[in-house]
Design a protein around this motif. Structure first.
Motif, mmCIF file in Angstrom:
data_model
loop_
_atom_site.group_PDB
_atom_site.id
_atom_site.type_symbol
_atom_site.label_atom_id
_atom_site.label_comp_id
_atom_site.label_asym_id
_atom_site.label_seq_id
_atom_site.Cartn_x
_atom_site.Cartn_y
_atom_site.Cartn_z
ATOM 1 N N GLN A 115 12.156 -35.002 -15.840
ATOM 2 C CA GLN A 115 11.910 -35.454 -14.477
ATOM 3 C C GLN A 115 11.826 -36.976 -14.370
ATOM 4 O O GLN A 115 12.068 -37.542 -13.311
ATOM 5 C CB GLN A 115 10.633 -34.811 -13.938
ATOM 6 C CG GLN A 115 10.753 -33.295 -13.752
ATOM 7 C CD GLN A 115 9.463 -32.687 -13.261
ATOM 8 O OE1 GLN A 115 8.381 -32.969 -13.776
ATOM 9 N NE2 GLN A 115 9.560 -31.848 -12.247
ATOM 10 N N THR A 116 11.458 -37.619 -15.449
ATOM 11 C CA THR A 116 11.355 -39.075 -15.441
ATOM 12 C C THR A 116 12.410 -39.731 -16.335
ATOM 13 O O THR A 116 12.363 -40.941 -16.562
ATOM 14 C CB THR A 116 9.955 -39.508 -15.919
ATOM 15 O OG1 THR A 116 9.725 -39.004 -17.246
ATOM 16 C CG2 THR A 116 8.878 -38.982 -14.984
ATOM 17 N N ALA A 117 13.338 -38.943 -16.829
ATOM 18 C CA ALA A 117 14.350 -39.461 -17.754
ATOM 19 C C ALA A 117 15.271 -40.464 -17.062
ATOM 20 O O ALA A 117 15.526 -40.396 -15.850
ATOM 21 C CB ALA A 117 15.171 -38.308 -18.318
ATOM 22 N N ASP A 118 15.775 -41.393 -17.836
ATOM 23 C CA ASP A 118 16.657 -42.447 -17.344
ATOM 24 C C ASP A 118 18.014 -41.865 -16.950
ATOM 25 O O ASP A 118 18.654 -41.174 -17.740
ATOM 26 C CB ASP A 118 16.829 -43.489 -18.454
ATOM 27 C CG ASP A 118 17.643 -44.696 -18.001
ATOM 28 O OD1 ASP A 118 17.975 -44.778 -16.803
ATOM 29 O OD2 ASP A 118 17.924 -45.550 -18.862
ATOM 30 N N ARG A 119 18.445 -42.146 -15.725
ATOM 31 C CA ARG A 119 19.771 -41.728 -15.263
ATOM 32 C C ARG A 119 20.592 -42.930 -14.786
ATOM 33 O O ARG A 119 21.549 -42.770 -14.041
ATOM 34 C CB ARG A 119 19.643 -40.678 -14.150
ATOM 35 C CG ARG A 119 19.239 -39.311 -14.661
ATOM 36 C CD ARG A 119 19.149 -38.311 -13.541
ATOM 37 N NE ARG A 119 17.891 -38.422 -12.808
ATOM 38 C CZ ARG A 119 17.588 -37.700 -11.723
ATOM 39 N NH1 ARG A 119 18.457 -36.846 -11.245
ATOM 40 N NH2 ARG A 119 16.427 -37.860 -11.116
ATOM 41 N N SER A 120 20.214 -44.102 -15.237
ATOM 42 C CA SER A 120 20.917 -45.315 -14.824
ATOM 43 C C SER A 120 22.239 -45.468 -15.572
ATOM 44 O O SER A 120 22.515 -44.762 -16.545
ATOM 45 C CB SER A 120 20.038 -46.538 -15.082
ATOM 46 O OG SER A 120 19.835 -46.716 -16.479
ATOM 47 N N SER A 121 23.049 -46.428 -15.118
ATOM 48 C CA SER A 121 24.332 -46.698 -15.755
ATOM 49 C C SER A 121 24.145 -47.042 -17.224
ATOM 50 O O SER A 121 23.246 -47.794 -17.599
ATOM 51 C CB SER A 121 25.034 -47.859 -15.038
ATOM 52 O OG SER A 121 26.144 -48.302 -15.786
ATOM 53 N N ALA A 122 25.024 -46.498 -18.050
ATOM 54 C CA ALA A 122 25.003 -46.800 -19.481
ATOM 55 C C ALA A 122 25.878 -48.001 -19.814
ATOM 56 O O ALA A 122 26.011 -48.370 -20.991
ATOM 57 C CB ALA A 122 25.467 -45.580 -20.275
ATOM 58 N N GLY A 123 26.488 -48.611 -18.804
ATOM 59 C CA GLY A 123 27.317 -49.787 -19.035
ATOM 60 C C GLY A 123 28.652 -49.496 -19.685
ATOM 61 O O GLY A 123 29.253 -50.395 -20.293
ATOM 62 N N LEU A 124 29.151 -48.284 -19.542
ATOM 63 C CA LEU A 124 30.413 -47.906 -20.163
ATOM 64 C C LEU A 124 31.616 -48.194 -19.277
ATOM 65 O O LEU A 124 32.758 -48.123 -19.739
ATOM 66 C CB LEU A 124 30.389 -46.420 -20.529
ATOM 67 C CG LEU A 124 29.283 -45.996 -21.508
ATOM 68 C CD1 LEU A 124 29.335 -44.490 -21.736
ATOM 69 C CD2 LEU A 124 29.428 -46.737 -22.830
ATOM 70 N N ASP A 158 28.828 -43.743 -14.782
ATOM 71 C CA ASP A 158 28.660 -43.682 -16.233
ATOM 72 C C ASP A 158 27.177 -43.562 -16.584
ATOM 73 O O ASP A 158 26.717 -44.092 -17.595
ATOM 74 C CB ASP A 158 29.268 -44.904 -16.912
ATOM 75 C CG ASP A 158 28.664 -46.215 -16.405
ATOM 76 O OD1 ASP A 158 27.880 -46.176 -15.434
ATOM 77 O OD2 ASP A 158 28.964 -47.278 -16.989
ATOM 78 N N GLY A 159 26.446 -42.859 -15.744
ATOM 79 C CA GLY A 159 25.000 -42.763 -15.920
ATOM 80 C C GLY A 159 24.577 -41.923 -17.108
ATOM 81 O O GLY A 159 25.278 -40.992 -17.521
ATOM 82 N N ARG A 160 23.430 -42.256 -17.652
ATOM 83 C CA ARG A 160 22.827 -41.419 -18.689
ATOM 84 C C ARG A 160 22.509 -40.061 -18.087
ATOM 85 O O ARG A 160 22.057 -39.979 -16.949
ATOM 86 C CB ARG A 160 21.556 -42.088 -19.235
ATOM 87 C CG ARG A 160 21.817 -43.391 -19.959
ATOM 88 C CD ARG A 160 20.541 -44.151 -20.217
ATOM 89 N NE ARG A 160 20.766 -45.372 -20.993
ATOM 90 C CZ ARG A 160 21.170 -46.527 -20.473
ATOM 91 N NH1 ARG A 160 21.385 -46.627 -19.162
ATOM 92 N NH2 ARG A 160 21.359 -47.577 -21.235
ATOM 93 N N TRP A 161 22.730 -39.011 -18.870
ATOM 94 C CA TRP A 161 22.448 -37.670 -18.367
ATOM 95 C C TRP A 161 21.028 -37.295 -18.774
ATOM 96 O O TRP A 161 20.786 -36.833 -19.864
ATOM 97 C CB TRP A 161 23.467 -36.658 -18.873
ATOM 98 C CG TRP A 161 23.336 -35.314 -18.235
ATOM 99 C CD1 TRP A 161 22.975 -34.143 -18.843
ATOM 100 C CD2 TRP A 161 23.556 -34.979 -16.857
ATOM 101 N NE1 TRP A 161 22.957 -33.121 -17.948
ATOM 102 C CE2 TRP A 161 23.310 -33.602 -16.710
ATOM 103 C CE3 TRP A 161 23.930 -35.718 -15.739
ATOM 104 C CZ2 TRP A 161 23.437 -32.952 -15.483
ATOM 105 C CZ3 TRP A 161 24.050 -35.080 -14.514
ATOM 106 C CH2 TRP A 161 23.799 -33.702 -14.406
ATOM 107 N N PHE A 162 20.098 -37.553 -17.869
ATOM 108 C CA PHE A 162 18.682 -37.300 -18.106
ATOM 109 C C PHE A 162 18.243 -37.891 -19.449
ATOM 110 O O PHE A 162 17.630 -37.229 -20.284
ATOM 111 C CB PHE A 162 18.388 -35.805 -18.033
ATOM 112 C CG PHE A 162 18.604 -35.241 -16.654
ATOM 113 C CD1 PHE A 162 17.597 -35.286 -15.714
ATOM 114 C CD2 PHE A 162 19.827 -34.689 -16.303
ATOM 115 C CE1 PHE A 162 17.800 -34.783 -14.437
ATOM 116 C CE2 PHE A 162 20.047 -34.185 -15.028
ATOM 117 C CZ PHE A 162 19.023 -34.238 -14.087
ATOM 118 N N GLY A 163 18.599 -39.156 -19.635
ATOM 119 C CA GLY A 163 18.174 -39.895 -20.813
ATOM 120 C C GLY A 163 19.179 -39.954 -21.937
ATOM 121 O O GLY A 163 19.065 -40.810 -22.817
ATOM 122 N N ASP A 164 20.169 -39.074 -21.931
ATOM 123 C CA ASP A 164 21.124 -39.056 -23.042
ATOM 124 C C ASP A 164 22.323 -39.944 -22.740
ATOM 125 O O ASP A 164 22.899 -39.880 -21.645
ATOM 126 C CB ASP A 164 21.606 -37.634 -23.320
ATOM 127 C CG ASP A 164 22.271 -37.520 -24.677
ATOM 128 O OD1 ASP A 164 21.581 -37.730 -25.686
ATOM 129 O OD2 ASP A 164 23.473 -37.232 -24.727
#
Length: 241
Positions: free
Chosen positions: A29-38, A100-106
């Motif tokens: 629920q709090t995992a990072d979903r921001s851009s991974a810069g890819l 290119d967002g992180r998928w719930f932190g991954d």
């Protein structure tokens, strides 16, 4: 049979160990979903673009599987368009997340890439395949054995065999018969596959390699870009992109 069971379950046990030791313990629920810069800013990449991404799924499901999605951008477009197939709301989700967002932190991995004129020719085919995808009604999504995000992406890839790619062995659901057929060509068009509702199957193709599907767990090898394919751990060998 014992060797087969060991080859199927040992990699899953290793993947489970990695999970329990902490590589995916973050709260979804709090995992990072921001851009991974890819991806570069669209203004810095005026040409057309196609990308296929995959990242480990949420929580314990990441032991077994990845979630995949497609990103496109027409020439001179000011933004990317991301296509996902999800378990909540209308299954086909457009621009629900950073391209290119992180998928719930991954951190996602690039599975396939095309640029310029090559990508420009692919984009209309991809859009047509998505618009015509039959399993797009509310409630159609099933995490296992499909149809899920990987089934959706596999169907889109079948429209652009010139991309010459395949989803990783951890893309559970990619072998689900999205077209209703038990036997047919592989999405790349370079081989054949047989599937029993996504539960069991066999794939033989130049791009896909040799894959045995047992209850969604895929075991196989790749000759084109030498690698072994293991459930839970994925593809181990020469990079695909």
């Amino acid at each position: 049979m014992l060797i087969l069971l060991l080859l199927l379950f040992t990699p899953i046990a290793v993947s489970a160990g990695k999970y329990w030791l902490g590589d995916r313990t973050v709260d979804w629920q709090t995992a990072d979903r921001s851009s991974a810069g890819l991806l570069p800013p669209p203004a810095e990449h005026p040409g057309a673009l196609v990308r296929v991404f995959a990242a480990r799924t949420v929580r314990w499901r990441g032991i077994f599987a990845v979630h995949s999605w497609i990103v496109t951008k027409e020439a001179n477009a000011r933004k990317y368009t991301r296509y996902d197939y999800t378990a909540w709301g209308d299954p086909i989700r457009v621009n629900g997340f950073a391209a290119d967002g992180r998928w719930f932190g991954d951190l996602p991995q690039v599975i396939a890439a095309a640029d310029g004129d090559e990508a420009a020719l692919m984009i209309p085919k991809i859009r047509a395949a998505i618009a015509g995808y039959k399993l797009s009604a509310y409630g159609d999504y099933r995490a296992w054995p499909g149809p899920n995000s990987n089934t959706f992406v596999a169907a889109a890839l079948a429209a652009v065999p010139e991309l010459k790619t395949t989803l990783p062995p951890t893309a559970i659901g990619k072998d689900y018969p999205y077209d209703g057929g038990w036997f047919g060509l592989t999405p790349s068009g370079t081989g054949v596959r047989a599937t029993l509702g996504g539960y069991f199957g066999l794939t033989l193709g130049w791009v896909e390699g040799v894959e045995l599907n047992v209850l969604g767990a895929v075991l196989g090898f790749d000759l084109r870009r030498p690698a072994i394919k293991l459930p839970g751990l994925g593809r181990i060998g020469v990079a695909v992109a």
